[in-house]
Write a protein that holds these residues in place. Structure first.
Motif, short mmCIF file in Angstrom:
data_model
loop_
_atom_site.label_atom_id
_atom_site.label_comp_id
_atom_site.label_asym_id
_atom_site.label_seq_id
_atom_site.Cartn_x
_atom_site.Cartn_y
_atom_site.Cartn_z
N ASP A 101 53.95 24.80 33.88
CA ASP A 101 53.76 24.19 32.56
C ASP A 101 52.36 23.60 32.54
O ASP A 101 51.64 23.60 33.54
CB ASP A 101 54.82 23.13 32.28
N ALA A 102 51.96 23.08 31.39
CA ALA A 102 50.58 22.64 31.21
C ALA A 102 50.19 21.49 32.13
O ALA A 102 49.00 21.28 32.41
CB ALA A 102 50.36 22.24 29.76
N SER A 103 51.18 20.72 32.63
CA SER A 103 50.87 19.58 33.49
C SER A 103 51.00 19.89 34.99
O SER A 103 50.72 19.04 35.82
CB SER A 103 51.80 18.41 33.14
N SER A 104 51.41 21.12 35.32
CA SER A 104 51.62 21.51 36.72
C SER A 104 50.34 22.09 37.32
O SER A 104 49.51 22.66 36.60
CB SER A 104 52.74 22.53 36.84
N PRO A 105 50.16 21.97 38.64
CA PRO A 105 49.00 22.58 39.29
C PRO A 105 49.11 24.10 39.29
O PRO A 105 50.20 24.66 39.17
CB PRO A 105 49.05 22.02 40.71
N SER A 106 47.99 24.76 39.41
CA SER A 106 47.98 26.22 39.47
C SER A 106 48.34 26.70 40.87
O SER A 106 47.95 26.10 41.87
CB SER A 106 46.59 26.76 39.09
N GLU A 107 49.09 27.79 40.93
CA GLU A 107 49.43 28.44 42.20
C GLU A 107 49.02 29.90 42.10
O GLU A 107 49.29 30.56 41.10
CB GLU A 107 50.92 28.32 42.49
N PHE A 108 48.38 30.41 43.14
CA PHE A 108 47.94 31.81 43.04
C PHE A 108 49.12 32.76 43.21
O PHE A 108 50.02 32.54 44.02
CB PHE A 108 46.81 32.12 44.03
N THR A 109 49.14 33.80 42.40
CA THR A 109 50.16 34.84 42.47
C THR A 109 49.63 36.12 43.10
O THR A 109 50.40 36.97 43.51
CB THR A 109 50.71 35.15 41.08
N SER A 110 48.32 36.27 43.13
CA SER A 110 47.72 37.40 43.84
C SER A 110 46.27 37.09 44.17
O SER A 110 45.60 36.37 43.43
CB SER A 110 47.82 38.71 43.03
N VAL A 111 45.83 37.60 45.30
CA VAL A 111 44.43 37.47 45.73
C VAL A 111 44.02 38.80 46.32
O VAL A 111 44.76 39.39 47.12
CB VAL A 111 44.24 36.36 46.79
N SER A 112 42.87 39.30 45.92
CA SER A 112 42.34 40.52 46.55
C SER A 112 40.88 40.30 46.91
O SER A 112 40.17 39.54 46.26
CB SER A 112 42.48 41.73 45.63
N LEU A 113 40.47 40.95 47.98
CA LEU A 113 39.09 40.87 48.44
C LEU A 113 38.57 42.29 48.59
O LEU A 113 39.08 43.05 49.41
CB LEU A 113 39.02 40.12 49.78
N ALA A 114 37.60 42.66 47.80
CA ALA A 114 37.07 44.02 47.81
C ALA A 114 35.60 44.00 48.23
O ALA A 114 34.81 43.22 47.70
CB ALA A 114 37.20 44.66 46.43
N GLY A 115 35.27 44.84 49.18
CA GLY A 115 33.90 44.94 49.63
C GLY A 115 33.70 46.20 50.44
O GLY A 115 34.53 46.53 51.29
N LYS A 116 32.64 46.93 50.17
CA LYS A 116 32.37 48.16 50.92
C LYS A 116 31.93 47.81 52.34
O LYS A 116 31.38 46.74 52.59
CB LYS A 116 31.28 48.97 50.23
N PRO A 117 32.16 48.74 53.30
CA PRO A 117 31.68 48.51 54.66
C PRO A 117 30.17 48.30 54.69
O PRO A 117 29.43 48.91 53.92
CB PRO A 117 32.08 49.79 55.40
N MET A 118 29.73 47.42 55.57
CA MET A 118 28.30 47.14 55.73
C MET A 118 27.83 47.71 57.06
O MET A 118 28.43 47.46 58.10
CB MET A 118 28.05 45.64 55.68
N THR A 119 26.76 48.47 56.99
CA THR A 119 26.22 49.10 58.19
C THR A 119 25.41 48.11 59.00
O THR A 119 24.59 47.36 58.47
CB THR A 119 25.33 50.30 57.81
N VAL A 120 25.66 48.10 60.29
CA VAL A 120 24.92 47.25 61.21
C VAL A 120 23.62 47.96 61.59
O VAL A 120 23.66 49.07 62.14
CB VAL A 120 25.75 46.96 62.47
N PRO A 121 22.45 47.38 61.27
CA PRO A 121 21.18 48.05 61.58
C PRO A 121 21.06 48.41 63.05
O PRO A 121 21.34 47.59 63.93
CB PRO A 121 20.13 47.00 61.18
#
Length: 292
Positions: A101-121
């Motif tokens: 409800d409007a007075s309640s704290p937010s709770e996450f229902t989904s989290v995603s982390l997207a990132g392409k592989p990074m090449t090590v020089p």
């Protein structure tokens, strides 16, 4: 020589943040109607497409109490033990949160982390101190790192918490090799200097979901610990020895150049438009509490 390359490949430096964990399956999709595309972002500022990237709300959730937030790391560095890596690929964290409800704290229902592989020089040879130009992509010499979300997130400025592991990609180590694991992740608690947050795009107050305000801030952490490797088989001890893992708090650092945007799923009412027109987007970010 091949055995040396295979063994050394596990010493790849790391790069965060925030790999990808799929968002939980959603039922009864609810999202704002399609609107005109937002203007192209300024040079160096990432694009935010909430209609495409934000997951549908779970069934029964009031859209006015559902929020989508994205954080995009566009640059920076990480030091994990004796290894260091420059952020060369953007990392995008997408968070859906809801309130009972409007007075309640937010709770996450989904989290995603997207990132392409990074090449090590330099790849494996570079890690051995043999920097030979043009060999980064050769089989068994090429080393890449990729962040993977492991299930732990919080947002309560001046801190944002994120748990992850760092996948090591190399022909010798197989597919399951990473620094950290779901049971023993890298736990970042990124600190934000509230005085350095700036507004780079005020967004469209009439339709923040399709054109959200965009903020910019540095974020850093120098107090996290780094666990040993997981799933690397016989190469694990070699990686741990080369990287100095596990690495205690105070021996590691993360510094990120970060852009943030957030908006509710509900189209704004006329009264809400008037309130948002007067609302400071930085203050709204400061007031947001998710998790913990």
């Amino acid at each position: 020589m091949k055995s040396i390359l295979r063994a050394a490949s596990v010493a790849a430096p790391l790069a965060l943040a925030l790999g990808a964990v799929a968002a939980p399956a959603q039922a009864s999709p609810q999202s704002p109607a399609t609107a005109a595309a937002a203007p192209a972002p300024a040079p160096g500022v990432p694009a935010f497409d909430f209609a495409k990237d934000c997951p549908p709300l779970p069934a029964g959730i009031d859209p006015s109490l559902g929020m989508c937030m994205q954080m995009v790391v566009t640059g920076g560095t990480m030091k994990l033990g004796g290894l260091g890596q420059t952020i060369t690929q953007p990392m995008r964290i997408t968070v859906q949160s809801v309130q009972a409800d409007a007075s309640s704290p937010s709770e996450f229902t989904s989290v995603s982390l997207a990132g392409k592989p990074m090449t090590v020089p330099g790849g494996v040879l570079g890690l051995l101190g043999l920097n030979v130009p043009g060999l980064d992509g050769l089989p068994f010499n090429k080393v890449q790192v990729q962040p993977k979300y492991t299930g732990g997130f919080s947002f309560d400025l001046p801190n944002a918490g994120l748990e992850m592991k760092i996948k090591i990609i190399n022909d010798a180590v197989g597919k399951g090799c990473s620094i950290g694991s779901k049971k023993d992740p890298v736990k970042l608690n990124l600190g934000v200097d509230l005085g350095q947050i700036s507004v780079v795009d005020e967004g469209d107050v009439n339709d923040t979901f399709h054109h959200p305000p965009v903020l910019h801030t540095p974020a850093s952490d120098t107090a996290f610990a780094v666990p040993r490797t997981s799933g690397c088989g016989l190469f694990g001890p070699v990686i741990d020895w080369k990287a100095g893992l596990p690495s205690a708090s105070g021996q590691n650092s993360a510094s990120f150049d970060t852009y943030l945007a957030l908006a509710t799923y509900a189209p704004p009412s006329p009264a809400a438009v008037q309130r948002k027109a007067k609302q400071d987007p930085i203050q709204r970010l400061r007031d947001l509490r998710i998790g913990r």
